[in-house]
Write an enzyme that holds these catalytic residues in place. Structure first.
Site, short mmCIF file in Angstrom:
data_model
loop_
_atom_site.label_atom_id
_atom_site.label_comp_id
_atom_site.label_asym_id
_atom_site.label_seq_id
_atom_site.Cartn_x
_atom_site.Cartn_y
_atom_site.Cartn_z
N SER A 155 1.06 -1.28 -0.05
CA SER A 155 0.13 0.15 -0.02
C SER A 155 0.96 1.22 0.01
CB SER A 155 -0.76 -0.06 1.25
OG SER A 155 -1.50 1.29 1.47
N TYR A 168 -2.30 -1.03 10.41
CA TYR A 168 -2.21 -1.35 8.95
C TYR A 168 -0.90 -0.72 8.20
CZ TYR A 168 -4.02 -1.10 4.15
OH TYR A 168 -4.03 -1.42 2.75
N1 LIG Z 1 -9.10 -0.16 -1.41
C1 LIG Z 1 -7.75 0.48 -1.31
O1 LIG Z 1 -8.23 1.84 -1.17
C2 LIG Z 1 -6.37 0.03 -1.26
C3 LIG Z 1 -5.18 0.91 -1.02
C4 LIG Z 1 -3.98 0.37 -0.75
C5 LIG Z 1 -4.21 -1.21 -0.91
N2 LIG Z 1 -5.02 -2.07 -0.56
C6 LIG Z 1 -4.97 -3.37 -0.60
O2 LIG Z 1 -5.27 -4.07 -1.75
C7 LIG Z 1 -5.79 -5.53 -1.16
C8 LIG Z 1 -7.00 -5.70 -2.17
O3 LIG Z 1 -7.88 -4.91 -1.39
P1 LIG Z 1 -9.14 -4.36 -1.97
O4 LIG Z 1 -9.25 -2.78 -2.00
O5 LIG Z 1 -9.56 -5.12 -3.25
O6 LIG Z 1 -10.31 -4.92 -0.77
P2 LIG Z 1 -11.61 -5.85 -0.74
O7 LIG Z 1 -12.11 -5.78 0.51
O8 LIG Z 1 -12.67 -5.24 -1.57
O9 LIG Z 1 -11.11 -7.10 -1.38
C9 LIG Z 1 -10.25 -7.83 -0.50
C10 LIG Z 1 -10.72 -9.46 -0.58
O10 LIG Z 1 -9.91 -10.01 0.47
C11 LIG Z 1 -10.62 -11.23 0.97
N3 LIG Z 1 -9.86 -11.59 2.50
C12 LIG Z 1 -9.90 -10.73 3.42
N4 LIG Z 1 -9.17 -11.43 4.50
C13 LIG Z 1 -9.18 -12.63 3.93
C14 LIG Z 1 -8.53 -13.96 4.26
N5 LIG Z 1 -8.15 -13.89 5.75
N6 LIG Z 1 -8.27 -14.98 3.66
C15 LIG Z 1 -8.77 -14.99 2.16
N7 LIG Z 1 -9.39 -13.74 1.81
C16 LIG Z 1 -9.42 -12.71 2.80
C17 LIG Z 1 -11.82 -10.35 1.11
O11 LIG Z 1 -12.90 -11.30 1.46
C18 LIG Z 1 -11.95 -9.73 -0.19
O12 LIG Z 1 -12.85 -10.33 -1.10
C19 LIG Z 1 -5.72 -5.32 0.10
O13 LIG Z 1 -4.11 -6.06 0.69
C20 LIG Z 1 -5.64 -4.07 0.75
O14 LIG Z 1 -4.99 -3.84 2.04
C21 LIG Z 1 -6.22 -1.63 -0.63
#
Ligand SMILES: NC(=O)c1ccc[n+]([C@@H]2O[C@H](COP(=O)([O-])OP(=O)(O)OC[C@H]3O[C@@H](n4cnc5c(N)ncnc54)[C@H](O)[C@@H]3O)[C@@H](O)[C@H]2O)c1
Length: 271
Positions: A155, A168
Site C-alpha cells: 500500500s 495497517y
Molecule cells: N482499496 C484501497 O484503497 C487499497 C489501497 C491500498 C492497498 N489496498 C490493499 O489491496 C488489497 C486488496 O484490497 P481491495 O481494495 O480489493 O479490498 P476488498 O475488501 O474489496 O477485497 C479484499 C478481498 O480479500 C479477501 N480477504 C480478506 N481477508 C481474507 C483472508 N483472511 N483470507 C482470504 N481472503 C481474505 C476479502 O474477502 C475480499 O474479497 C488489500 O491487501 C488491501 O490492503 C487497498
C-alpha cells in the site's frame, strides 16, 4: 493476438472482488489460467461489507467467459494447511504454477489509542502472516517450474504511513520488507518478487461504514488528514489500474525487475 501470459498459471488470494477480481480478469485476458481463493465471508472488526461466495463465483464466471480455466475455493489465508492443500491439488491439475499474487488484506481505521489488541493482531494475522503463508505455499511450485513472478500487495501505507492506522501501516511495511527478503533468497531460482503500493482504490473496501470511520478518525487530528493527497487530479484508482501493474510485473516485460516497490498512487506517497 496472444497475451503476455499465454500458458501461465497464476494463484491469486482475495479474488472474490475488488483488486483480486481485477487481477484474475486481467491475467486471464493475458492468457493465464487462475487458481483463486477468498475467505468469502464475514470479517469481524472491519467497518465495510464483507465479500461472499456469490462474489467469488462471479469472478469465476468472468474468467470462464474469457475461455480460461479457473479453480477456486473458500480458504482463509491464515490457514496455511488448507491453502497448501488447495494450491498443491490445483497445480497438479493445471500442470504448473508461474505467478503468485498475494492480494488479500484488511483495513481497520482507528486512532492509536482506540486500536485494540484484537484489531492489531487480526491485521497482522491476515496482512502479514497471510502474505507469508501465500508465498510459502506458492514459491515451491515456482522453484519446480524453474522460475516465476511473485507480487505482494502492500500500500501507500507500506512506503510512507497512513494516519490513524498504526496497525495497517505496520503490516504493509512488513510486506515491503518481505518483498526484499524473499526476492534475495528466491533470486537464484529465477523467481522475481515485487510489491505493488496502491493509494486509494475504488473497491468494496470503501463500502459500508468505511468512509464514516475514516472521517471520524480524521477529525481527531485534521492536520494529518491531508496526508496522501494525490498530485494528479484523480482521487481514487480503479482496480484495473492496479491489475495493469500486476500483469506487467508478472510478465517477461519485467524480467529484470525484482525487489521493486511499484507505486500506483497518483503521487500520494509524497504528500
Ligand atoms: N482499496 C484501497 O484503497 C487499497 C489501497 C491500498 C492497498 N489496498 C490493499 O489491496 C488489497 C486488496 O484490497 P481491495 O481494495 O480489493 O479490498 P476488498 O475488501 O474489496 O477485497 C479484499 C478481498 O480479500 C479477501 N480477504 C480478506 N481477508 C481474507 C483472508 N483472511 N483470507 C482470504 N481472503 C481474505 C476479502 O474477502 C475480499 O474479497 C488489500 O491487501 C488491501 O490492503 C487497498
Amino acid at each position: 493476438m496472444t497475451g503476455k501470459l499465454e500458458g501461465k498459471v497464476a494463484f491469486i488470494t482475495g479474488a472474490a472482488r475488488g483488486q483480486g477480481r481485477a487481477h484474475a480478469i486481467k491475467l486471464a485476458q493475458e492468457g493465464a489460467d487462475i487458481i483463486a481463493i477468498d475467505l468469502a465471508g464475514p470479517i469481524p472488526l472491519v467497518p465495510y461489507d464483507s465479500s461472499s461466495m456469490e462474489d467469488l463465483q462471479e469472478t469465476v464466471r468472468l474468467v470462464e467467459a474469457l475461455d480460461r480455466r479457473i479453480l477456486f475455493e473458500q480458504v482463509d489465508v491464515r490457514d496455511l494447511d488448507a491453502m497448501r492443500g488447495f494450491v498443491d491439488s490445483s497445480v497438479a491439475e493445471l500442470g504448473h504454477l508461474d505467478i503468485v499474487v498475494a492480494n488479500a488484506g484488511i483495513c481497520i481505521p482507528a486512532t492509536w489509542n482506540e486500536t485494540t489488541p484484537e484489531m492489531f493482531q487480526t491485521t497482522m494475522d491476515i496482512n502479514v502472516t497471510g502474505v507469508w503463508n501465500t508465498v510459502m505455499v506458492g514459491a515451491p511450485h515456482l522453484v519446480t517450474a524453474g522460475g516465476g513472478s511473485i507480487i505482494l500487495t502492500s500500500s501507500y501505507a507500506g512506503k510512507k504511513m497512513q494516519p490513524f492506522m498504526v496497525h495497517y501501516t505496520a503490516s504493509k511495511h512488513a510486506v515491503t520488507g518481505m518483498t526484499r527478503a524473499f526476492a534475495a533468497e528466491l533470486g537464484k531460482h529465477s523467481i522475481r518478487v515485487n510489491s505493488v503500493h496502491p493509494g486509494a482504490v475504488n473497491t468494496p473496501m470503501g463500502s459500508g461504514d468505511m468512509i464514516e470511520a475514516i472521517t471520524r478518525t480524521n477529525a481527531s487530528n485534521p492536520a494529518l488528514a491531508v496526508m496522501g493527497t494525490p498530485f494528479l487530479p484523480v482521487y481514487s484508482a480503479e482496480a484495473e489500474d492496479i491489475a495493469n501493474a500486476v500483469a506487467f510485473l508478472a510478465s517477461d516485460d519485467a524480467r529484470l525487475i525484482t525487489s521493486e516497490h511499484l507505486s500506483i498512487d497518483a503521487g500520494s506517497q509524497y504528500f
